[in-house]
Design a protein around this motif. Structure first.
Motif, PDB file in Angstrom:
ATOM      1  N   MET A   1      34.463  56.605  35.334  1.00 13.50           N
ATOM      2  CA  MET A   1      35.289  57.002  34.517  1.00 13.50           C
ATOM      3  C   MET A   1      34.405  58.069  32.757  1.00 13.50           C
ATOM      4  O   MET A   1      33.896  56.842  32.748  1.00 13.50           O
ATOM      5  N   GLU A   2      35.114  59.063  32.414  1.00 13.11           N
ATOM      6  CA  GLU A   2      34.660  59.589  31.048  1.00 13.11           C
ATOM      7  C   GLU A   2      35.647  58.116  30.271  1.00 13.11           C
ATOM      8  O   GLU A   2      36.389  58.775  30.418  1.00 13.11           O
ATOM      9  N   PHE A   3      35.247  57.768  29.347  1.00 13.71           N
ATOM     10  CA  PHE A   3      35.178  57.398  29.231  1.00 13.71           C
ATOM     11  C   PHE A   3      34.804  57.661  26.803  1.00 13.71           C
ATOM     12  O   PHE A   3      33.805  57.568  26.791  1.00 13.71           O
ATOM     13  N   CYS A   4      35.855  57.554  26.721  1.00 10.44           N
ATOM     14  CA  CYS A   4      35.769  58.097  24.873  1.00 10.44           C
ATOM     15  C   CYS A   4      36.707  56.895  24.034  1.00 10.44           C
ATOM     16  O   CYS A   4      38.113  56.738  24.465  1.00 10.44           O
ATOM     17  N   ALA A   5      35.635  56.049  23.776  1.00  8.44           N
ATOM     18  CA  ALA A   5      37.294  55.244  22.765  1.00  8.44           C
ATOM     19  C   ALA A   5      37.790  55.311  21.718  1.00  8.44           C
ATOM     20  O   ALA A   5      39.117  54.622  21.991  1.00  8.44           O
ATOM     21  N   ARG A   6      37.254  56.095  21.034  1.00  8.06           N
ATOM     22  CA  ARG A   6      38.532  57.096  20.296  1.00  8.06           C
ATOM     23  C   ARG A   6      39.949  57.905  21.009  1.00  8.06           C
ATOM     24  O   ARG A   6      40.855  57.086  20.231  1.00  8.06           O
ATOM     25  N   ARG A   7      39.230  58.212  22.208  1.00  4.13           N
ATOM     26  CA  ARG A   7      40.468  58.818  22.406  1.00  4.13           C
ATOM     27  C   ARG A   7      41.628  57.774  23.488  1.00  4.13           C
ATOM     28  O   ARG A   7      43.185  57.850  23.114  1.00  4.13           O
ATOM     29  N   TRP A   8      40.944  57.166  23.736  1.00  2.00           N
ATOM     30  CA  TRP A   8      41.499  55.459  24.577  1.00  2.00           C
ATOM     31  C   TRP A   8      42.580  54.403  23.554  1.00  2.00           C
ATOM     32  O   TRP A   8      43.075  54.565  23.873  1.00  2.00           O
ATOM     33  N   LYS A   9      41.688  54.537  22.344  1.00  2.00           N
ATOM     34  CA  LYS A   9      42.837  53.713  21.531  1.00  2.00           C
ATOM     35  C   LYS A   9      43.638  54.507  20.827  1.00  2.00           C
ATOM     36  O   LYS A   9      45.075  54.520  21.154  1.00  2.00           O
ATOM     37  N   GLU A  10      44.054  56.029  20.802  1.00  2.00           N
ATOM     38  CA  GLU A  10      45.101  57.066  20.495  1.00  2.00           C
ATOM     39  C   GLU A  10      46.380  57.014  21.565  1.00  2.00           C
ATOM     40  O   GLU A  10      47.505  56.794  20.838  1.00  2.00           O
ATOM     41  N   GLU A  11      45.259  56.901  23.223  1.00  2.00           N
ATOM     42  CA  GLU A  11      46.513  56.336  24.095  1.00  2.00           C
ATOM     43  C   GLU A  11      47.274  55.632  23.714  1.00  2.00           C
ATOM     44  O   GLU A  11      48.400  55.597  24.135  1.00  2.00           O
ATOM     45  N   MET A  12      46.861  53.991  23.482  1.00  2.00           N
ATOM     46  CA  MET A  12      47.148  52.440  23.712  1.00  2.00           C
ATOM     47  C   MET A  12      48.153  52.976  22.279  1.00  2.00           C
ATOM     48  O   MET A  12      49.437  52.225  22.536  1.00  2.00           O
ATOM     49  N   MET A  13      47.754  53.559  21.095  1.00  2.00           N
ATOM     50  CA  MET A  13      48.523  53.334  19.701  1.00  2.00           C
ATOM     51  C   MET A  13      49.861  54.286  20.360  1.00  2.00           C
ATOM     52  O   MET A  13      50.381  54.802  19.087  1.00  2.00           O
ATOM     53  N   ALA A  14      50.129  55.219  21.317  1.00  2.00           N
ATOM     54  CA  ALA A  14      50.737  56.396  21.476  1.00  2.00           C
ATOM     55  C   ALA A  14      52.162  55.647  22.015  1.00  2.00           C
ATOM     56  O   ALA A  14      52.218  55.098  23.451  1.00  2.00           O
ATOM     57  N   GLY A  15      53.053  55.670  21.868  1.00  2.00           N
ATOM     58  CA  GLY A  15      54.639  55.237  22.842  1.00  2.00           C
ATOM     59  C   GLY A  15      54.707  54.325  23.045  1.00  2.00           C
ATOM     60  O   GLY A  15      54.418  53.392  22.522  1.00  2.00           O
ATOM     61  N   CYS A  55      47.435  46.116  42.531  1.00  2.00           N
ATOM     62  CA  CYS A  55      49.370  45.802  42.381  1.00  2.00           C
ATOM     63  C   CYS A  55      50.086  46.485  40.486  1.00  2.00           C
ATOM     64  O   CYS A  55      51.300  45.966  40.407  1.00  2.00           O
ATOM     65  N   PHE A  56      49.071  45.852  39.758  1.00  2.00           N
ATOM     66  CA  PHE A  56      50.192  46.387  38.554  1.00  2.00           C
ATOM     67  C   PHE A  56      49.191  47.998  37.551  1.00  2.00           C
ATOM     68  O   PHE A  56      48.662  47.526  36.655  1.00  2.00           O
ATOM     69  N   PRO A  57      50.118  48.904  38.286  1.00  2.00           N
ATOM     70  CA  PRO A  57      49.935  50.659  37.553  1.00  2.00           C
ATOM     71  C   PRO A  57      49.776  50.307  35.993  1.00  2.00           C
ATOM     72  O   PRO A  57      49.460  51.112  35.445  1.00  2.00           O
ATOM     73  N   LYS A  58      50.912  49.667  35.089  1.00  2.00           N
ATOM     74  CA  LYS A  58      50.512  49.126  33.684  1.00  2.00           C
ATOM     75  C   LYS A  58      49.704  48.478  33.430  1.00  2.00           C
ATOM     76  O   LYS A  58      48.619  48.167  32.136  1.00  2.00           O
ATOM     77  N   GLN A  59      48.583  47.872  34.182  1.00  2.00           N
ATOM     78  CA  GLN A  59      47.675  46.965  33.303  1.00  2.00           C
ATOM     79  C   GLN A  59      46.916  48.253  32.463  1.00  2.00           C
ATOM     80  O   GLN A  59      46.601  48.765  33.177  1.00  2.00           O
ATOM     81  N   CYS A  60      46.375  48.004  31.327  1.00  2.00           N
ATOM     82  CA  CYS A  60      45.831  49.416  30.563  1.00  2.00           C
ATOM     83  C   CYS A  60      44.332  49.624  30.841  1.00  2.00           C
ATOM     84  O   CYS A  60      43.660  50.408  30.686  1.00  2.00           O
ATOM     85  N   ALA A  61      43.650  48.574  31.428  1.00  2.00           N
ATOM     86  CA  ALA A  61      41.966  48.159  31.996  1.00  2.00           C
ATOM     87  C   ALA A  61      41.650  47.234  32.615  1.00  2.00           C
ATOM     88  O   ALA A  61      43.092  46.424  33.368  1.00  2.00           O
ATOM     89  N   ALA A 125      31.106  52.501  40.235  1.00  2.00           N
ATOM     90  CA  ALA A 125      31.478  52.854  41.375  1.00  2.00           C
ATOM     91  C   ALA A 125      32.323  53.670  42.652  1.00  2.00           C
ATOM     92  O   ALA A 125      32.161  54.730  42.488  1.00  2.00           O
ATOM     93  N   SER A 126      33.334  53.043  42.093  1.00  2.00           N
ATOM     94  CA  SER A 126      34.610  53.035  42.524  1.00  2.00           C
ATOM     95  C   SER A 126      35.346  54.930  42.178  1.00  2.00           C
ATOM     96  O   SER A 126      36.745  54.949  42.318  1.00  2.00           O
ATOM     97  N   GLY A 127      35.476  54.393  40.659  1.00  2.00           N
ATOM     98  CA  GLY A 127      36.102  55.908  40.062  1.00  2.00           C
ATOM     99  C   GLY A 127      36.977  55.352  39.276  1.00  2.00           C
ATOM    100  O   GLY A 127      38.190  55.862  40.245  1.00  2.00           O
ATOM    101  N   PRO A 128      37.420  54.263  39.203  1.00  2.00           N
ATOM    102  CA  PRO A 128      39.355  53.762  38.793  1.00  2.00           C
ATOM    103  C   PRO A 128      39.244  54.915  37.636  1.00  2.00           C
ATOM    104  O   PRO A 128      38.579  55.703  36.969  1.00  2.00           O
ATOM    105  N   ASP A 129      41.388  54.400  37.290  1.00  2.00           N
ATOM    106  CA  ASP A 129      41.322  55.495  36.096  1.00  2.00           C
ATOM    107  C   ASP A 129      42.065  55.128  35.185  1.00  2.00           C
ATOM    108  O   ASP A 129      42.426  55.786  34.538  1.00  2.00           O
ATOM    109  N   ARG A 130      40.661  53.529  34.560  1.00  2.00           N
ATOM    110  CA  ARG A 130      41.528  53.522  33.429  1.00  2.00           C
ATOM    111  C   ARG A 130      40.443  52.588  33.428  1.00  2.00           C
ATOM    112  O   ARG A 130      39.106  52.589  34.527  1.00  2.00           O
TER     113      ARG A 130
END
Length: 332
Positions: A1-15, A55-61, A125-130
């Motif tokens: 996945m293309e990862f941006c640390a700043r964007r991921w932090k914003e996602e973690m801090m939202a909601g 098993c756990f889609p809510k696992q954030c990483a 290499a499997s292309g995970p979404d997190r």
């Protein structure tokens, strides 16, 4: 996945509060294999990491194993393996100044470290979404395993030059090992530095923070982060020294009150923790897990930079039902 640390932090801090458990070893039982079989095979490790997010889609990483013996073994330390428990360093390799001088910085490719790097490569290499975070030990904790835990604390006072000599070699090795994870496609590492939770703030500054900061300055960027882990009871006393490492995020154990840690940390920094991995996930019941998650969210849920997590890696014998209840207890 293309990862941006700043964007991921914003996602973690939202909601709603997000969840992250350090599930290095319980997945072995779920897969029908032993912990030893899990650690001895890149394919098994990769399959286990992917099974967890299935098993756990809510696992954030995705977090790889937290095995604090693998780097010490690369340096020649003797390690005891059991079928269904975490490997343990049995014999230190540095007992004198002469041993420290002779100590060679190993090539990670020629040790068990290569299995772990390949496992992360396969998952990435499997292309995970997190994001995929590899597990590594911190420099002071590695030096403690090379010298013996009690011995290094004594030598920090009696012969600090000896400790720094070992730390220099430990840090040089860790930089190349972490770089290998970065090149393998990981988005970061979780660096376990628990021994720093047993020493004074001044010692944390000199024997831990200085070396971690060097690693951070060389390897951390917006596409690769270092998450600091310390499950020691001395975290609060040394919180300023710990924060001075410059790590992207911090993960703390249940030996300290999570809300006190959050009050002391920069509100713009992600902080993970800190449910008891043994009392709750191994020895508790699903109801107790649910009650503990609810109570922790009530105390800490007002901190947007907080991510609910286990205080350390969850034991291999933990109940899968307890793990499931953790995710079920997270707010929708």
């Amino acid at each position: 996945m293309e990862f941006c640390a700043r964007r991921w932090k914003e996602e973690m801090m939202a909601g709603k509060p997000k969840g992250l458990l350090i599930l290095s070893f319980p997945v072995a039982k779920k897969m029908g294999i032993s912990v030893r079989e899990l650690l001895g095979s890149s394919e098994n490790q990769a399959r286990g990491m992917l099974e967890i997010i299935r098993c756990f889609p809510k696992q954030c990483a995705i977090v790889s194993r937290m095995d604090l013996s693998v780097e010490a073994q690369a340096f020649g330390a003797s390690v005891r393996f059991e079928e269904n428990d975490v490997p343990v360093v049995e014999t230190p390799v540095v007992r004198s100044v002469e041993d420290a001088n002779r100590l060679q910085v190993p090539d990670w490719k020629t040790s068990r470290c290569a299995i772990d790097v390949e496992a992360v490569r396969q998952v990435a290499a499997s292309g995970p979404d997190r994001p995929v975070f590899a597990g590594v030990i911190g420099p002071y904790s590695l030096a403690g395993r090379l010298m013996d835990v009690m011995e290094i604390m004594i030598q920090c006072m009696m012969d600090p030059d000896l400790v720094h000599r070992v730390l220099r070699k430990a840090t040089d090795f860790l930089k190349e090992y972490i770089r290998a994870y970065k090149e393998a496609g990981a988005q970061g590492v979780v660096m376990a530095e628990p021994l720093a939770g047993l020493i004074s703030p001044d010692m944390v500054r000199d024997f831990s923070t200085a070396y971690i900061r060097e690693i951070v300055d060389e390897l951390q960027d917006d596409s690769f982060v270092i998450i600091y882990h310390n499950c020691g009871a001395g975290v609060l006393a040394s919180i300023q020294e710990i924060a001075a490492t410059g790590c992207f995020a911090y993960h703390f154990g249940n030996a300290v009150a999570m809300e006190q840690v959050l009050e002391a940390m920069d509100p713009d920094t992600l902080v993970f923790g800190n449910l008891d991995p043994v009392a709750l996930f191994q020895n508790g019941t699903p109801k107790q897990v649910e009650e503990a998650v609810d109570a922790l969210i009530k105390r800490c849920g007002t901190f947007p930079n907080w991510v609910v997590s286990s205080g350390c890696d969850i034991p291999a014998r933990a109940s899968w039902e307890n793990i499931e209840r953790f995710y079920e207890s997270l707010p929708e």
